[in-house]
Scaffold this motif. Structure first.
Motif, PDB file in Angstrom:
ATOM      1  N   THR A 145      38.666  19.495 -23.976  1.00  0.00           N
ATOM      2  CA  THR A 145      38.390  18.210 -24.624  1.00  0.00           C
ATOM      3  C   THR A 145      37.427  17.417 -23.745  1.00  0.00           C
ATOM      4  OG1 THR A 145      40.540  18.102 -25.699  1.00  0.00           O
ATOM      5  CG2 THR A 145      39.370  16.038 -25.425  1.00  0.00           C
ATOM      6  N   VAL A 146      36.365  16.903 -24.354  1.00  0.00           N
ATOM      7  CA  VAL A 146      35.405  16.032 -23.666  1.00  0.00           C
ATOM      8  C   VAL A 146      35.512  14.644 -24.294  1.00  0.00           C
ATOM      9  CG1 VAL A 146      33.000  15.640 -23.064  1.00  0.00           C
ATOM     10  CG2 VAL A 146      33.879  17.968 -23.186  1.00  0.00           C
ATOM     11  N   SER A 147      35.820  13.648 -23.490  1.00  0.00           N
ATOM     12  CA  SER A 147      36.025  12.277 -23.968  1.00  0.00           C
ATOM     13  C   SER A 147      34.983  11.354 -23.356  1.00  0.00           C
ATOM     14  CB  SER A 147      37.433  11.783 -23.623  1.00  0.00           C
ATOM     15  OG  SER A 147      38.413  12.652 -24.146  1.00  0.00           O
ATOM     16  N   LEU A 148      34.445  10.469 -24.191  1.00  0.00           N
ATOM     17  CA  LEU A 148      33.479   9.470 -23.739  1.00  0.00           C
ATOM     18  C   LEU A 148      34.072   8.084 -23.968  1.00  0.00           C
ATOM     19  CD1 LEU A 148      30.604   8.827 -22.700  1.00  0.00           C
ATOM     20  CD2 LEU A 148      29.881   8.698 -25.086  1.00  0.00           C
ATOM     21  N   HIS A 149      34.175   7.324 -22.878  1.00  0.00           N
ATOM     22  CA  HIS A 149      34.704   5.961 -22.948  1.00  0.00           C
ATOM     23  C   HIS A 149      33.560   4.988 -22.664  1.00  0.00           C
ATOM     24  CE1 HIS A 149      38.789   7.638 -22.901  1.00  0.00           C
ATOM     25  NE2 HIS A 149      38.331   8.471 -21.968  1.00  0.00           N
ATOM     26  N   CYS A 150      33.383   4.009 -23.560  1.00  0.00           N
ATOM     27  CA  CYS A 150      32.300   3.028 -23.447  1.00  0.00           C
ATOM     28  C   CYS A 150      32.901   1.639 -23.244  1.00  0.00           C
ATOM     29  CB  CYS A 150      31.419   3.026 -24.693  1.00  0.00           C
ATOM     30  SG  CYS A 150      30.570   4.598 -24.984  1.00  0.00           S
ATOM     31  N   SER A 151      32.241   0.868 -22.433  1.00  0.00           N
ATOM     32  CA  SER A 151      32.636  -0.520 -22.211  1.00  0.00           C
ATOM     33  C   SER A 151      31.372  -1.351 -22.011  1.00  0.00           C
ATOM     34  CB  SER A 151      33.559  -0.642 -20.990  1.00  0.00           C
ATOM     35  OG  SER A 151      32.907  -0.170 -19.829  1.00  0.00           O
ATOM     36  N   GLY A 152      31.526  -2.631 -22.235  1.00  0.00           N
ATOM     37  CA  GLY A 152      30.357  -3.500 -22.121  1.00  0.00           C
ATOM     38  C   GLY A 152      29.907  -3.997 -23.474  1.00  0.00           C
ATOM     39  N   VAL A 153      28.624  -3.826 -23.777  1.00  0.00           N
ATOM     40  CA  VAL A 153      28.036  -4.418 -24.980  1.00  0.00           C
ATOM     41  C   VAL A 153      27.831  -3.399 -26.087  1.00  0.00           C
ATOM     42  CG1 VAL A 153      26.887  -6.235 -23.671  1.00  0.00           C
ATOM     43  CG2 VAL A 153      25.714  -4.058 -24.058  1.00  0.00           C
ATOM     44  N   ALA A 154      28.530  -2.259 -26.036  1.00  0.00           N
ATOM     45  CA  ALA A 154      28.357  -1.225 -27.062  1.00  0.00           C
ATOM     46  C   ALA A 154      29.681  -0.530 -27.305  1.00  0.00           C
ATOM     47  CB  ALA A 154      27.289  -0.211 -26.655  1.00  0.00           C
ATOM     48  N   THR A 155      29.788   0.110 -28.451  1.00  0.00           N
ATOM     49  CA  THR A 155      30.962   0.896 -28.810  1.00  0.00           C
ATOM     50  C   THR A 155      30.540   2.342 -29.065  1.00  0.00           C
ATOM     51  OG1 THR A 155      30.695   0.313 -31.148  1.00  0.00           O
ATOM     52  CG2 THR A 155      32.138  -1.088 -29.816  1.00  0.00           C
ATOM     53  N   CYS A 156      31.451   3.276 -28.786  1.00  0.00           N
ATOM     54  CA  CYS A 156      31.186   4.702 -28.969  1.00  0.00           C
ATOM     55  C   CYS A 156      32.186   5.265 -29.969  1.00  0.00           C
ATOM     56  CB  CYS A 156      31.286   5.453 -27.646  1.00  0.00           C
ATOM     57  SG  CYS A 156      30.079   4.902 -26.423  1.00  0.00           S
ATOM     58  N   THR A 157      31.677   5.877 -31.017  1.00  0.00           N
ATOM     59  CA  THR A 157      32.523   6.444 -32.062  1.00  0.00           C
ATOM     60  C   THR A 157      32.327   7.952 -32.097  1.00  0.00           C
ATOM     61  OG1 THR A 157      32.265   4.420 -33.367  1.00  0.00           O
ATOM     62  CG2 THR A 157      33.096   6.375 -34.514  1.00  0.00           C
ATOM     63  N   PRO A 158      33.390   8.768 -31.884  1.00  0.00           N
ATOM     64  CA  PRO A 158      33.220  10.231 -31.926  1.00  0.00           C
ATOM     65  C   PRO A 158      33.004  10.711 -33.349  1.00  0.00           C
ATOM     66  CG  PRO A 158      35.524   9.645 -31.602  1.00  0.00           C
ATOM     67  CD  PRO A 158      34.751   8.363 -31.528  1.00  0.00           C
ATOM     68  N   ILE A 159      32.064  11.639 -33.521  1.00  0.00           N
ATOM     69  CA  ILE A 159      31.763  12.200 -34.844  1.00  0.00           C
ATOM     70  C   ILE A 159      31.833  13.721 -34.806  1.00  0.00           C
ATOM     71  CG2 ILE A 159      30.399  10.231 -35.621  1.00  0.00           C
ATOM     72  CD1 ILE A 159      27.891  11.693 -34.845  1.00  0.00           C
ATOM     73  N   SER A 160      32.611  14.280 -33.868  1.00  0.00           N
ATOM     74  CA  SER A 160      32.770  15.730 -33.761  1.00  0.00           C
ATOM     75  C   SER A 160      34.226  16.040 -33.450  1.00  0.00           C
ATOM     76  CB  SER A 160      31.851  16.299 -32.679  1.00  0.00           C
ATOM     77  OG  SER A 160      32.143  15.707 -31.423  1.00  0.00           O
TER      78      SER A 160
END
Length: 315
Positions: A145-160
């Motif tokens: 599993t590869v997870s990406l966590h975003c913080s700050g002024v943007a959001t990250c939505t997984p599409i896979s």
């Protein structure tokens, strides 16, 4: 000669000067310093021998569990706990060193309101690396599993897919890939944390997890058009908005007109069978064949009504 033993009448002990001499010599030797030293050495040797024997016994007792665990690795029948631990040990031994490729944050060119795509792939074999990709060595195997966590002024939505299989088979050069949609909300800095985790088959038991890979990128404001291009864009937006408003107005007027026509048609309709001749007229008689019908109906004998013109004198 033999003399009966006073303690046991059934047994006989030899008696005589030789026996007495032997007993006296033994007593003298036991009382000598040499005998005491030998007794001490013998006692210490016995204690050391007992300690070594106990250690060997403990080591021998511990060997069956190791052999049993090795038997579990070879597929032998084991208890539940031992079997699970053996399977985990075997799965960890099958992990291999792969390569993690992920998008350079600086190549995203993040702009407010425009989504960008962050990609990551885990490769088990060597392939050519692209220019806009960064690489890291990672220990993987099995379900990853590869997870990406975003913080700050943007959001990250997984599409896979979240969990995918990774292999080091050279026949599979394209490893599994993960994709996220990065949507900036405002200008500023967005921080990324990328984590790679290997799981034991389809369970939640972690075999290995790489420490998070951190990075950041800047988000810029959307660029505004200037000069003639800006005027054309503004005119096009105004014209498009006006067309949409006119279409809405036309649709509303058409609806109102349709309702009015339907109401008017319904109120003006009368059946033809209920219509009566006007007052003061006599219905015309049907004509015989060969006779022409009078173009006007005959008036009543009472004479013309008020407002009618008197017949003119043709004489």
């Amino acid at each position: 000669m033999f003399r009966p033993n006073e303690d046991d009448g059934d047994l006989a002990t030899p008696a005589g000067p030789i026996h007495d001499t032997a007993k006296r010599r033994i007593r003298d030797w036991m009382a000598s310093p040499l005998a005491l030293r030998r007794v001490r050495k013998t006692t210490i040797a016995a204690l050391l021998s007992a300690l070594v024997s106990a250690t060997l016994l403990l080591w021998v007792d511990s060997r069956p569990s190791v052999e049993k665990r090795e038997g579990c690795d070879r597929g032998a029948t084991c208890s539940g706990g031992d079997h699970f631990e053996a399977q985990l040990d075997r799965a960890r031994k099958q992990l291999f060193t792969g390569r993690l490729d992920y998008t350079k944050p600086s190549s995203l060119r993040l702009t407010v309101g425009k989504p960008s795509y962050f990609r990551a792939a885990v490769l088990g074999t060597w392939v050519v690396k692209k220019e806009d990709v960064q690489s890291e060595k990672v220990t993987v195997g099995g379900q990853v599993t590869v997870s990406l966590h975003c913080s700050g002024v943007a959001t990250c939505t997984p599409i896979s897919s979240k969990r995918q299989s990774v292999t080091d088979d050279p026949r599979f050069k394209d490893g599994p890939a993960w994709v996220w949609e990065v949507t900036p909300k405002e200008a500023g800095t967005v921080y990324f944390a990328l984590t790679v985790t290997s799981y034991y088959e389809n369970t939640t038991t972690v075999l290995y997890e790489k420490p998070p890979i951190t990075a950041d990128a800047e988000v810029k404001e959307a660029r505004k058009e200037e000069g003639a291009t800006s005027w054309v864009a503004d005119a096009y937006g105004w014209f498009k908005k006006m067309i949409e408003e006119l279409a809405l107005i036309a649709a509303g007027l058409a609806t109102v007109l349709g309702l009015w026509l339907a109401w008017k048609t319904r109120n003006s309709y009368q059946p033809t069978g209920s219509r009566e001749p006007p007052q003061g007229t006599v219905p015309t008689q049907p004509t015989q064949p060969g006779q022409a019908q009078s173009p006007t109906s005959t008036t009543a004998r009472t004479g013309p009504t008020a407002g009618d013109n008197p017949p003119s004198d043709t004489r």
